[in-house]
Motif scaffolding. Structure first.
Motif, PDB file in Angstrom:
ATOM      1  N   TYR A  10       0.838  -1.208   0.000  1.00 24.65           N
ATOM      2  CA  TYR A  10       0.000   0.000   0.000  1.00 24.65           C
ATOM      3  C   TYR A  10       0.872   1.257   0.000  1.00 24.65           C
ATOM      4  CZ  TYR A  10      -3.532   3.416   1.295  1.00 24.65           C
ATOM      5  OH  TYR A  10      -4.353   4.517   1.315  1.00 24.65           O
ATOM      6  N   GLY A  52      -7.635   5.169  10.769  1.00 28.21           N
ATOM      7  CA  GLY A  52      -7.377   4.428   9.537  1.00 28.21           C
ATOM      8  C   GLY A  52      -6.152   5.000   8.844  1.00 28.21           C
ATOM      9  N   ASN A  58       1.239   8.668   3.189  1.00 31.62           N
ATOM     10  CA  ASN A  58       0.052   9.427   3.585  1.00 31.62           C
ATOM     11  C   ASN A  58      -0.074   9.537   5.098  1.00 31.62           C
ATOM     12  OD1 ASN A  58      -0.489   9.497   0.907  1.00 31.62           O
ATOM     13  ND2 ASN A  58      -2.112   7.970   0.944  1.00 31.62           N
ATOM     14  N   ASP A  87      -5.262   2.401  13.461  1.00 29.18           N
ATOM     15  CA  ASP A  87      -5.684   1.503  12.380  1.00 29.18           C
ATOM     16  C   ASP A  87      -5.994   0.154  13.015  1.00 29.18           C
ATOM     17  OD1 ASP A  87      -5.664  -0.110   9.765  1.00 29.18           O
ATOM     18  OD2 ASP A  87      -5.167   1.901   9.037  1.00 29.18           O
TER      19      ASP A  87
HETATM   20  C1  SAM Z   1      -7.628   3.053   1.869  1.00 31.49           C
HETATM   21  S1  SAM Z   1      -6.769   2.994   3.375  1.00 31.49           S
HETATM   22  C2  SAM Z   1      -6.514   4.698   3.738  1.00 31.49           C
HETATM   23  C3  SAM Z   1      -5.288   4.896   4.558  1.00 31.49           C
HETATM   24  C4  SAM Z   1      -4.823   6.315   4.765  1.00 31.49           C
HETATM   25  N1  SAM Z   1      -5.734   7.064   5.589  1.00 31.49           N
HETATM   26  C5  SAM Z   1      -4.581   7.026   3.464  1.00 31.49           C
HETATM   27  O1  SAM Z   1      -5.253   8.024   3.214  1.00 31.49           O
HETATM   28  O2  SAM Z   1      -3.734   6.592   2.689  1.00 31.49           O
HETATM   29  C6  SAM Z   1      -8.005   2.530   4.570  1.00 31.49           C
HETATM   30  C7  SAM Z   1      -7.414   2.194   5.932  1.00 31.49           C
HETATM   31  O3  SAM Z   1      -8.496   2.055   6.867  1.00 31.49           O
HETATM   32  C8  SAM Z   1      -8.177   1.002   7.731  1.00 31.49           C
HETATM   33  N2  SAM Z   1      -9.424   0.522   8.354  1.00 31.49           N
HETATM   34  C9  SAM Z   1     -10.448  -0.124   7.773  1.00 31.49           C
HETATM   35  N3  SAM Z   1     -11.413  -0.381   8.666  1.00 31.49           N
HETATM   36  C10 SAM Z   1     -10.984   0.117   9.850  1.00 31.49           C
HETATM   37  C11 SAM Z   1     -11.538   0.161  11.150  1.00 31.49           C
HETATM   38  N4  SAM Z   1     -12.745  -0.363  11.408  1.00 31.49           N
HETATM   39  N5  SAM Z   1     -10.829   0.748  12.135  1.00 31.49           N
HETATM   40  C12 SAM Z   1      -9.596   1.287  11.886  1.00 31.49           C
HETATM   41  N6  SAM Z   1      -9.029   1.288  10.664  1.00 31.49           N
HETATM   42  C13 SAM Z   1      -9.707   0.710   9.654  1.00 31.49           C
HETATM   43  C14 SAM Z   1      -7.516  -0.014   6.830  1.00 31.49           C
HETATM   44  O4  SAM Z   1      -6.788  -0.964   7.566  1.00 31.49           O
HETATM   45  C15 SAM Z   1      -6.653   0.890   5.969  1.00 31.49           C
HETATM   46  O5  SAM Z   1      -5.393   1.077   6.516  1.00 31.49           O
END
Ligand code: SAM
Length: 365
Positions: A10, A52, A58, A87
């Motif tokens: 990622y 998250g 990022n 996260d």
């Molecule tokens: C698409 S990524 C975005 C990451 C970062 N914020 C960015 O903008 O690059 C989504 C993130 O949300 C996290 N995530 C998904 N469901 C979650 C939850 N219920 N609680 C905490 N994190 C979560 C995933 O593990 C992932 O790292």
């Protein structure tokens, strides 16, 4: 998300999400300034949490943007900033922690007469669909590209009580019962999220969030429906080739829902916990390397297909591997890249991203 700093991780494939963080910069800056003003009458530590945060550029871009907004302001009143990077437990926090030493060196440089406040960074594993903090201790929540992720696949769909006609998300042939289940899951998750964060925020505390939404009013043809419709098509080809069992494919559904702005506002309004300071929907191209938002022409469809597939693989590989094993990933995403290319050559579909700034409604602490 796929962890690590390798080619398929990622961290190396999160440019699309980075664009949303840049778009949220003015709102984040204004939220930081307001939190700073709030602290002027109650000196203390500013608590900022990124929900998250994932791992990669990022993650620390958000920290850097908050610090930038405070540069030169830390004397009036003096403020220390405590960041919590949240996260799920499986996130590659080690990658984040390993990058902190370099971050400290780079971020502190060349600030001249606008010094940064002292700051502290901690990891916070756990789901943002649970309580993460004690009552009333956070000044600012940020979350980017997360809230379209549901806490689970709707139960009726996961148990097989209703089926999605060979789709992995809502798409043209999706029955109304499946659409309703996804919408209800979104409503439950988002209202829970708002309740939890409201309890954790100080009076007047704020949230700046971006997440994938839907511009098209027709829920069966949302922008994300096209993206995942093409993935369904690729998986169906593997079923036809005998590489994936039909039942396996039919029992796979994505824990996602991209709401319209109206759906988002309806949940906020019915909860009555937050005032909406700002809401907008902006679009970005599917291809992370294509920054031309004015043109509806895709110059190199094949390359765009590959770029989109790389990003999607970094996001979905752990989920797909868990369900199907890792034997199909290379072929699946090659096929997906071709399907995306063909689609983009016909219509340059874009991501619809909702950008929201909320302020907690509450009597003063
Ligand atoms: C698409 S990524 C975005 C990451 C970062 N914020 C960015 O903008 O690059 C989504 C993130 O949300 C996290 N995530 C998904 N469901 C979650 C939850 N219920 N609680 C905490 N994190 C979560 C995933 O593990 C992932 O790292």
């Amino acid at each position: 998300m796929t962890g690590g700093d390798g080619d398929v991780g990622y961290a190396a494939n999160s440019k699309i999400q980075g664009k949303a963080i840049v778009m949220s910069r003015p709102l984040l800056r204004s939220a930081v300034e307001q939190a700073h003003a709030w602290l002027s009458s109650r000196p203390g530590t500013m608590v900022v949490a990124d929900l998250g945060c994932s791992s990669g550029p990022n993650t620390l871009a958000v920290v850097s943007m908050v610090l930038d907004a405070l540069a030169g302001r830390c004397q009036q009143p003096p403020v220390h900033v405590q960041f919590f990077l949240n996260d799920l437990h499986g996130n590659d926090f080690n990658l984040v922690f390993r990058s902190l030493e370099l971050f400290d060196q780079v971020v502190g440089k060349d600030k001249g007469d606008a010094p940064l406040p002292p700051y502290y960074i901690a990891g916070l594993p756990g789901s943002f669909y649970t309580r993460l903090f004690p009552d009333r201790c956070v000044h600012l929540f940020h979350s980017s590209y997360c809230l379209m992720i549901r806490s689970k696949v709707p139960e009726e769909l996961a148990s097989g009580a209703i089926l999605n006609e060979g789709n992995v998300y809502i798409w043209e042939a999706t029955p109304p019962s499946v659409v309703k289940a996804y919408q209800e899951q979104f409503r439950q998750d988002f209202s829970l999220f708002l309740e939890l964060r409201h309890a954790e925020l100080v009076a007047g505390g704020q949230m700046v969030v971006t997440f994938l939404g839907r511009k098209n009013k027709d829920v069966l043809r949302g922008e994300m429906s096209y993206l995942w419709g093409l993935l369904s098509k690729s998986l169906q080809s593997l079923v036809q080739q005998g590489r994936v069992e039909k039942e396996k494919m039919e029992s796979f559904n994505l824990p996602l829902y991209a709401p319209s702005v109206d759906e988002v506002e309806a949940v906020i309004e019915s909860g009555g916990l937050f005032d909406v300071d700002h809401v907008e929907l902006f679009e970005t191209n599917w291809d992370p390397e294509d920054d031309d938002t004015d043109s509806d022409v895709v110059l190199d469809g094949a390359q765009s297909g590959v770029n989109v597939a790389k990003g999607m693989r970094a996001v979905l590989a752990p989920l797909l591997t868990h369900h199907f094993g890792d034997g199909i990933l290379d072929d699946l995403f090659q096929m997906y890249a071709r399907n995306v290319a063909k689609h983009l050559e016909k219509v340059k579909t874009k991501y619809a991203v909702i950008l929201l700034s909320l302020k907690a409604r509450r009597a003063e602490n």
